[in-house]
Scaffold this motif. Structure first.
Motif, mmCIF file in Angstrom:
data_model
loop_
_atom_site.group_PDB
_atom_site.id
_atom_site.type_symbol
_atom_site.label_atom_id
_atom_site.label_comp_id
_atom_site.label_asym_id
_atom_site.label_seq_id
_atom_site.Cartn_x
_atom_site.Cartn_y
_atom_site.Cartn_z
ATOM 1 N N GLU A 19 76.071 24.730 48.989
ATOM 2 C CA GLU A 19 77.251 24.115 49.577
ATOM 3 C C GLU A 19 78.298 25.149 49.961
ATOM 4 N N GLU A 20 78.184 26.370 49.437
ATOM 5 C CA GLU A 20 79.129 27.408 49.771
ATOM 6 C C GLU A 20 78.817 27.968 51.157
ATOM 7 N N ALA A 21 79.836 28.510 51.810
ATOM 8 C CA ALA A 21 79.699 28.946 53.192
ATOM 9 C C ALA A 21 78.851 30.203 53.359
ATOM 10 N N ASP A 22 79.067 31.217 52.555
ATOM 11 C CA ASP A 22 78.408 32.506 52.759
ATOM 12 C C ASP A 22 77.308 32.735 51.742
ATOM 13 N N HIS A 23 76.088 32.759 52.216
ATOM 14 C CA HIS A 23 74.962 33.105 51.370
ATOM 15 C C HIS A 23 73.994 33.910 52.215
ATOM 16 N N THR A 24 73.550 35.046 51.676
ATOM 17 C CA THR A 24 72.780 36.011 52.428
ATOM 18 C C THR A 24 71.578 36.471 51.614
ATOM 19 N N ALA A 25 70.452 36.607 52.275
ATOM 20 C CA ALA A 25 69.240 37.081 51.600
ATOM 21 C C ALA A 25 69.358 38.562 51.270
ATOM 22 N N CYS A 26 68.789 38.944 50.137
ATOM 23 C CA CYS A 26 68.829 40.344 49.704
ATOM 24 C C CYS A 26 68.315 41.289 50.788
ATOM 25 N N GLY A 27 67.225 40.923 51.440
ATOM 26 C CA GLY A 27 66.596 41.795 52.422
ATOM 27 C C GLY A 27 67.380 41.989 53.704
ATOM 28 N N ARG A 52 76.146 34.978 42.708
ATOM 29 C CA ARG A 52 75.136 34.014 42.259
ATOM 30 C C ARG A 52 73.898 34.287 43.099
ATOM 31 N N GLN A 53 72.744 34.107 42.504
ATOM 32 C CA GLN A 53 71.501 34.250 43.250
ATOM 33 C C GLN A 53 70.658 33.004 43.058
ATOM 34 N N TYR A 54 69.930 32.641 44.111
ATOM 35 C CA TYR A 54 68.997 31.520 44.050
ATOM 36 C C TYR A 54 67.899 31.781 45.066
ATOM 37 N N CYS A 55 66.773 31.157 44.858
ATOM 38 C CA CYS A 55 65.607 31.383 45.725
ATOM 39 C C CYS A 55 65.486 30.286 46.772
ATOM 40 N N VAL A 56 65.132 30.694 47.968
ATOM 41 C CA VAL A 56 64.771 29.788 49.053
ATOM 42 C C VAL A 56 63.449 30.317 49.585
ATOM 43 N N GLY A 57 62.374 29.635 49.251
ATOM 44 C CA GLY A 57 61.047 30.132 49.616
ATOM 45 C C GLY A 57 60.801 31.456 48.925
ATOM 46 N N THR A 58 60.527 32.498 49.711
ATOM 47 C CA THR A 58 60.302 33.820 49.137
ATOM 48 C C THR A 58 61.537 34.702 49.191
ATOM 49 N N SER A 59 62.649 34.167 49.671
ATOM 50 C CA SER A 59 63.891 34.941 49.768
ATOM 51 C C SER A 59 64.804 34.661 48.588
ATOM 52 N N LYS A 60 65.463 35.691 48.118
ATOM 53 C CA LYS A 60 66.477 35.542 47.079
ATOM 54 C C LYS A 60 67.827 35.606 47.795
ATOM 55 N N MET A 61 68.568 34.498 47.725
ATOM 56 C CA MET A 61 69.844 34.390 48.409
ATOM 57 C C MET A 61 70.979 34.788 47.467
ATOM 58 N N ASN A 62 72.061 35.299 48.036
ATOM 59 C CA ASN A 62 73.214 35.767 47.276
ATOM 60 C C ASN A 62 74.480 35.149 47.832
ATOM 61 N N THR A 63 75.399 34.859 46.943
ATOM 62 C CA THR A 63 76.717 34.406 47.362
ATOM 63 C C THR A 63 77.755 34.964 46.390
ATOM 64 N N LEU A 64 78.860 35.375 46.930
ATOM 65 C CA LEU A 64 79.950 35.917 46.129
ATOM 66 C C LEU A 64 80.623 34.798 45.352
ATOM 67 N N ARG A 65 80.901 35.014 44.092
ATOM 68 C CA ARG A 65 81.603 34.029 43.266
ATOM 69 C C ARG A 65 83.107 34.231 43.462
ATOM 70 N N ARG A 66 83.571 34.024 44.685
ATOM 71 C CA ARG A 66 84.948 34.316 45.074
ATOM 72 C C ARG A 66 85.966 33.571 44.214
ATOM 73 N N ASP A 67 85.784 32.280 43.999
ATOM 74 C CA ASP A 67 86.765 31.506 43.227
ATOM 75 C C ASP A 67 86.872 32.019 41.795
ATOM 76 N N ASP A 68 85.723 32.288 41.174
ATOM 77 C CA ASP A 68 85.729 32.808 39.806
ATOM 78 C C ASP A 68 86.376 34.188 39.746
ATOM 79 N N LEU A 69 86.064 35.013 40.733
ATOM 80 C CA LEU A 69 86.623 36.363 40.787
ATOM 81 C C LEU A 69 88.135 36.319 41.009
#
Length: 89
Positions: A19-27, A52-69
């Motif tokens: 649901e967060e706007a920015d999420h990018t695969a490690c690769g 935060r990291q989570y998997c989508v298929g074979t990709s590991k997605m990343n998103t900055l924990r901006r609110d927590d930071l």
């Protein structure tokens, strides 16, 4: 250090992250280190609670924990971004 977010088996974290706007695969990051070094850096960022990291298929997605930071360190991200912009400028 921020608390590392536990991974949930029911997919709750994945839904929350998606649901967060920015999420990018490690690769897709343009970093000039080996794959194993990049993996290590992402693990340190995750364990430090910065991403935060989570998997989508074979990709590991990343998103900055901006609110927590922002809650833990008010104004830090904005200051870092402004400094990087000045340096690049």
């Amino acid at each position: 250090m921020l608390e590392e977010q536990p991974e949930h088996e029911d997919g709750a974290e994945e839904r929350e992250v998606e649901e967060e706007a920015d999420h990018t695969a490690c690769g897709t990051f343009d970093i000039s280190v080996t794959r194993s070094t990049g993996t290590h850096h992402f693990r340190v960022l995750r364990q430090s609670g910065l991403i935060r990291q989570y998997c989508v298929g074979t990709s590991k997605m990343n998103t900055l924990r901006r609110d927590d930071l922002e809650q833990a360190f008010p104004g830090l991200l904005d200051a870092l971004i402004a400094a990087a912009d000045r340096e690049a400028g």
